[in-house]
Design an enzyme around this catalytic site. Sequence first.
Site, PDB file in Angstrom:
ATOM      1  N   HIS A  82       5.757  -4.825  10.602  1.00 63.04           N
ATOM      2  CA  HIS A  82       4.745  -5.764  11.102  1.00 63.04           C
ATOM      3  C   HIS A  82       4.253  -6.653   9.971  1.00 63.04           C
ATOM      4  O   HIS A  82       4.653  -6.487   8.817  1.00 63.04           O
ATOM      5  CB  HIS A  82       3.610  -5.039  11.819  1.00 63.04           C
ATOM      6  CG  HIS A  82       2.719  -4.199  10.951  1.00 63.04           C
ATOM      7  ND1 HIS A  82       3.175  -3.088  10.276  1.00 63.04           N
ATOM      8  CD2 HIS A  82       1.400  -4.301  10.649  1.00 63.04           C
ATOM      9  CE1 HIS A  82       2.161  -2.546   9.601  1.00 63.04           C
ATOM     10  NE2 HIS A  82       1.084  -3.263   9.804  1.00 63.04           N
ATOM     11  N   HIS A 129       1.310  -7.363   8.377  1.00 64.82           N
ATOM     12  CA  HIS A 129       0.167  -7.215   7.469  1.00 64.82           C
ATOM     13  C   HIS A 129       0.603  -7.334   6.001  1.00 64.82           C
ATOM     14  O   HIS A 129       1.699  -6.889   5.634  1.00 64.82           O
ATOM     15  CB  HIS A 129      -0.544  -5.888   7.734  1.00 64.82           C
ATOM     16  CG  HIS A 129      -1.371  -5.913   8.991  1.00 64.82           C
ATOM     17  ND1 HIS A 129      -1.704  -4.779   9.695  1.00 64.82           N
ATOM     18  CD2 HIS A 129      -1.913  -6.958   9.665  1.00 64.82           C
ATOM     19  CE1 HIS A 129      -2.432  -5.119  10.760  1.00 64.82           C
ATOM     20  NE2 HIS A 129      -2.569  -6.439  10.766  1.00 64.82           N
ATOM     21  N   ASP A 175       0.001  -5.869   3.216  1.00 64.04           N
ATOM     22  CA  ASP A 175       0.433  -4.704   2.432  1.00 64.04           C
ATOM     23  C   ASP A 175       1.805  -4.192   2.877  1.00 64.04           C
ATOM     24  O   ASP A 175       2.312  -3.214   2.335  1.00 64.04           O
ATOM     25  CB  ASP A 175      -0.628  -3.586   2.481  1.00 64.04           C
ATOM     26  CG  ASP A 175      -0.916  -3.091   3.893  1.00 64.04           C
ATOM     27  OD1 ASP A 175      -0.956  -3.919   4.824  1.00 64.04           O
ATOM     28  OD2 ASP A 175      -1.090  -1.867   4.067  1.00 64.04           O
ATOM     29  N   HIS A 176       2.407  -4.886   3.849  1.00 62.49           N
ATOM     30  CA  HIS A 176       3.762  -4.521   4.298  1.00 62.49           C
ATOM     31  C   HIS A 176       4.803  -5.604   3.971  1.00 62.49           C
ATOM     32  O   HIS A 176       5.992  -5.333   3.991  1.00 62.49           O
ATOM     33  CB  HIS A 176       3.764  -4.248   5.806  1.00 62.49           C
ATOM     34  CG  HIS A 176       2.933  -3.054   6.164  1.00 62.49           C
ATOM     35  ND1 HIS A 176       3.468  -1.855   6.556  1.00 62.49           N
ATOM     36  CD2 HIS A 176       1.590  -2.869   6.131  1.00 62.49           C
ATOM     37  CE1 HIS A 176       2.499  -0.973   6.765  1.00 62.49           C
ATOM     38  NE2 HIS A 176       1.345  -1.569   6.520  1.00 62.49           N
ATOM     39  N   HIS A 227      -1.109  -1.307  17.108  1.00 60.92           N
ATOM     40  CA  HIS A 227      -1.763  -1.721  15.853  1.00 60.92           C
ATOM     41  C   HIS A 227      -1.747  -3.248  15.746  1.00 60.92           C
ATOM     42  O   HIS A 227      -2.754  -3.871  15.436  1.00 60.92           O
ATOM     43  CB  HIS A 227      -1.014  -1.062  14.699  1.00 60.92           C
ATOM     44  CG  HIS A 227      -1.490  -1.412  13.332  1.00 60.92           C
ATOM     45  ND1 HIS A 227      -2.708  -1.016  12.842  1.00 60.92           N
ATOM     46  CD2 HIS A 227      -0.893  -2.114  12.322  1.00 60.92           C
ATOM     47  CE1 HIS A 227      -2.845  -1.463  11.600  1.00 60.92           C
ATOM     48  NE2 HIS A 227      -1.755  -2.128  11.257  1.00 60.92           N
ATOM     49  N   ASP A 251       2.515   1.274  10.687  1.00 57.93           N
ATOM     50  CA  ASP A 251       1.127   1.688  10.922  1.00 57.93           C
ATOM     51  C   ASP A 251       0.864   2.045  12.388  1.00 57.93           C
ATOM     52  O   ASP A 251      -0.280   2.049  12.826  1.00 57.93           O
ATOM     53  CB  ASP A 251       0.161   0.558  10.517  1.00 57.93           C
ATOM     54  CG  ASP A 251       0.122   0.345   9.010  1.00 57.93           C
ATOM     55  OD1 ASP A 251       0.698   1.149   8.262  1.00 57.93           O
ATOM     56  OD2 ASP A 251      -0.506  -0.656   8.586  1.00 57.93           O
ATOM     57  N   HIS A 276       1.320   5.033   5.382  1.00 53.79           N
ATOM     58  CA  HIS A 276       0.127   5.366   4.596  1.00 53.79           C
ATOM     59  C   HIS A 276      -0.044   6.875   4.485  1.00 53.79           C
ATOM     60  O   HIS A 276       0.286   7.619   5.412  1.00 53.79           O
ATOM     61  CB  HIS A 276      -1.143   4.788   5.239  1.00 53.79           C
ATOM     62  CG  HIS A 276      -1.265   3.307   5.116  1.00 53.79           C
ATOM     63  ND1 HIS A 276      -1.792   2.685   4.006  1.00 53.79           N
ATOM     64  CD2 HIS A 276      -0.919   2.318   5.972  1.00 53.79           C
ATOM     65  CE1 HIS A 276      -1.769   1.373   4.187  1.00 53.79           C
ATOM     66  NE2 HIS A 276      -1.246   1.109   5.366  1.00 53.79           N
TER      67      HIS A 276
HETATM   68 ZN   LIG Z   1      -0.982  -2.744   9.347  1.00 53.83          ZN
END
Ligand SMILES: [Zn+2]
Length: 253
Positions: A53, A55, A57-58, A111, A130, A168
């Site tokens: 996805h 985001h 941090d990905h 998410h 996530d 995570h």
């Molecule tokens: Zn995420």
Amino acid sequence: MLEVRAVPAFQDNLLWLLRCSVTGQTAAVDPGDAGPILEALGGQPLHQVLLTHHHPDHIGGVDELRERTGAQVLGFARDRHRLPRLDRALEEGEAISVGEEQATVLFLPAHTMGHIAYRFTTTEALFCGDTLFLMGCGRLFEGDPAMLWAAMERLRALPPATRIYCAHEYTLTNARFAVEVDPDNEALRERLARVQALRADGRNTVPGTVAEERLTNPFMRADQPELALGLGMPGASPVEVTAALRQRRNTFR
Ligand SMILES: [Zn+2]
């Protein structure tokens, strides 16, 4: 065989580096940061980047990895407007491969509305970003509780031995929350103790298995009457229980 290596990044992200042991083909899953991946590669080539996805941090390390390694970037077609440039845009049910290892794309909106997971079939392994965490799940930034429950039903139906590689390390907090909402669950108490020991040792708890999640993840157990009872909402539907669990987890520390 699919070799899987955890590459920790930021506070609590787990990036994943995959390698087919037969062909030596490699892939990085959700490289939010290029540095740790390049270091883990140690000069070996990177062939693909698999995104779950959009985001930051990905995806934060994708452009640098493409530039430095020439890796092909794969992600969900419908989210291409908010992902780094895709070399291959994927759809639900599409097959991909890392060397001789085959995977299927699962579309799991919850998410985010464009979240996918990669399910490797020979090596039973799920890279779920996530959507699902061990004994928990990701926040509902875009989707609703009905979508989350549908995702949980789909994931719990996977073969029990499937290993879950989430993005995570939230397992200890999730386990403490799970015990609070599912206090009579013996398997959960045992798992909490194992997780506490691992974390006290400074070790990662991921991966888990679908079998363990079925027994201990409250979001996969939202259709169990005792969960609804414990939340003070006897007879509530799994979707109502999912909504209440997620809301309560959002403020749990
Ligand atoms: Zn995420």
